[in-house]
Design an enzyme around this catalytic site. Sequence first.
Site, mmCIF file in Angstrom:
data_model
loop_
_atom_site.group_PDB
_atom_site.id
_atom_site.type_symbol
_atom_site.label_atom_id
_atom_site.label_comp_id
_atom_site.label_asym_id
_atom_site.label_seq_id
_atom_site.Cartn_x
_atom_site.Cartn_y
_atom_site.Cartn_z
ATOM 1 N N TRP A 323 -5.867 9.930 -12.354
ATOM 2 C CA TRP A 323 -4.916 10.762 -11.599
ATOM 3 C C TRP A 323 -3.518 10.163 -11.665
ATOM 4 O O TRP A 323 -2.523 10.885 -11.753
ATOM 5 C CB TRP A 323 -5.368 10.869 -10.146
ATOM 6 C CG TRP A 323 -4.444 11.645 -9.256
ATOM 7 C CD1 TRP A 323 -4.464 12.992 -9.016
ATOM 8 C CD2 TRP A 323 -3.346 11.127 -8.475
ATOM 9 N NE1 TRP A 323 -3.462 13.348 -8.141
ATOM 10 C CE2 TRP A 323 -2.761 12.228 -7.796
ATOM 11 C CE3 TRP A 323 -2.810 9.859 -8.292
ATOM 12 C CZ2 TRP A 323 -1.674 12.077 -6.941
ATOM 13 C CZ3 TRP A 323 -1.716 9.708 -7.440
ATOM 14 C CH2 TRP A 323 -1.172 10.798 -6.773
ATOM 15 N N HIS A 324 -3.448 8.824 -11.649
ATOM 16 C CA HIS A 324 -2.147 8.171 -11.641
ATOM 17 C C HIS A 324 -1.417 8.295 -12.974
ATOM 18 O O HIS A 324 -0.183 8.202 -13.002
ATOM 19 C CB HIS A 324 -2.300 6.689 -11.277
ATOM 20 C CG HIS A 324 -2.386 6.441 -9.813
ATOM 21 N ND1 HIS A 324 -3.559 6.558 -9.104
ATOM 22 C CD2 HIS A 324 -1.443 6.077 -8.902
ATOM 23 C CE1 HIS A 324 -3.334 6.287 -7.832
ATOM 24 N NE2 HIS A 324 -2.059 5.997 -7.672
ATOM 25 N N GLY A 325 -2.105 8.480 -14.048
ATOM 26 C CA GLY A 325 -1.401 8.591 -15.321
ATOM 27 C C GLY A 325 -2.334 8.899 -16.478
ATOM 28 O O GLY A 325 -3.497 8.490 -16.482
ATOM 29 N N PHE A 490 3.674 10.476 -11.738
ATOM 30 C CA PHE A 490 2.281 10.812 -11.526
ATOM 31 C C PHE A 490 2.106 12.268 -11.148
ATOM 32 O O PHE A 490 0.998 12.739 -11.057
ATOM 33 C CB PHE A 490 1.667 9.925 -10.431
ATOM 34 C CG PHE A 490 1.807 8.449 -10.721
ATOM 35 C CD1 PHE A 490 1.781 7.979 -12.010
ATOM 36 C CD2 PHE A 490 1.984 7.550 -9.695
ATOM 37 C CE1 PHE A 490 1.910 6.616 -12.289
ATOM 38 C CE2 PHE A 490 2.106 6.189 -9.955
ATOM 39 C CZ PHE A 490 2.065 5.736 -11.245
#
Length: 490
Positions: A323-325, A490
């Site tokens: 989800w963060h990257g 993000f």
Amino acid sequence: MLFNSFEFLLFFPVVTLIYFLLPHKFRWFHLLAASCLFYMFFVPIYILILIFTIVIDYIAGIAIENSSGARKKWFLILSLAANIGVLGFFKYYNFFALNINGFFHVTNIKGHVNLLDIILPIGLSFHTFQAMSYNIEIYRGNQKAERHFGIYSLYVMFYPQLVAGPIERPQNMLHQFHERKYFNWTDVREGLKIMLWGLFKKVVISDRLALIDNNIFDKPHQYTGIPLLLGAVFFAFQLYCDFSGYSDIALGSARVMGYDLMLNFNRPFVSKSISEVWRRWHISLSTWLNDYLFTPTVTSLRNWGSGAIVIGLMLTFFVSGFWHGAGWKFIVWGLILGVAIIYEFFTRKWRKKLFKKLPKWLGDSLSVLLTFCFFAFSCVFCRAHDIKDSIYIVTHFFTGWGQTLSYTGFKAMVTAIGGNDLIFGAFNLGIGVLLIIILELLQSRMQGNNPGTVVAGKPLVVRWGFYLAMAVSVVLLGAFNQQEFFYFQF
């Protein structure tokens, strides 16, 4: 529009003033229009993506509420598929295309997936998760579908938390948009204090630490030992002050108008374990993943005993990292934290016995120190350009110390950190250390994220002197280089 921009300095008071001057029945439209304008400052065309998902989820929410059985479940699946599909296309298409092409190359399979020249819409991950929580809560029977299309749109697009959260549940926000808000001097005063604290953390601490971190992480192979450790520690504080600073400005700006957003950070660097860090860091995301991914996974696998916990944790932190990257470094980062929490789960009794043998102050201090060091180590994978750079950094933490600790070596390090400027490097290094100390001292006396609690009960001159000093620091020490908030990627 950035919170640390002069445009926002004009936008916020004008929007707020008009909000209080308007009758209640027109305020939702004013806030929605202001939120659209706020978002369109980035890439205007991408507001169409928001409109598309808003329409889908609005219709799906009503359909879910009016259905039952398999039909109800299918409406939820269609809603989730639309949200995940949009997020997947814009955020992950090129990642998968690159990896598929790499697989073709390694296996000598003929084929090629074209890359697309697309830009990730700002805040897509945040408002996608917020929209998904809306229909999940309706499906679970915890929330009624919102019939007012404008109010639902405002729930997704409310400008204070549109771009980087906190990720709000419908139970907390929807009813607030229906309530009549009155001008309240206490809300205005406390909201402005929180905004000032957030701005201080962003432009004075985070952006100034970034002046050092950028020189280290952009050219990591030029360094060994102490500079790399320094970069990891500084980046942990930079990331915290950047994201919690954004959250504070969001909470403060909403509070001025009478809206309550959830607290997103609660002093994570006093945590005694990584699992505690996770409960204190980005609280809106950690609770989202716990409620909608970890708990359902463990519940469905409850007959597997401890194996259910392991699978649930690894799946949760894999999703958190991804989800963060869209990159392997983020996946590795998530899995590192997942493994750490699994370790804590299986060794909690042994560690408890071990620390009982130590004086409480020593055990607590060691726990906090070791937890922070591990967290800073994991953050390298978020900041470094790729896995290769990450591995280089963490494997060279403890090399070359002798050279760096010499006068010549230390001078060369400070000069390099300052961008080949010794005075600039020494100033930023000294100010960076001082600001971190000030941050922790203030937070140790602060309740929640309100700086007013530090000087509560003090004479008027002390209180206003404190706020004036903070404002002057923002003006004199702030790095006003219009640097985006780190979590915007993000």
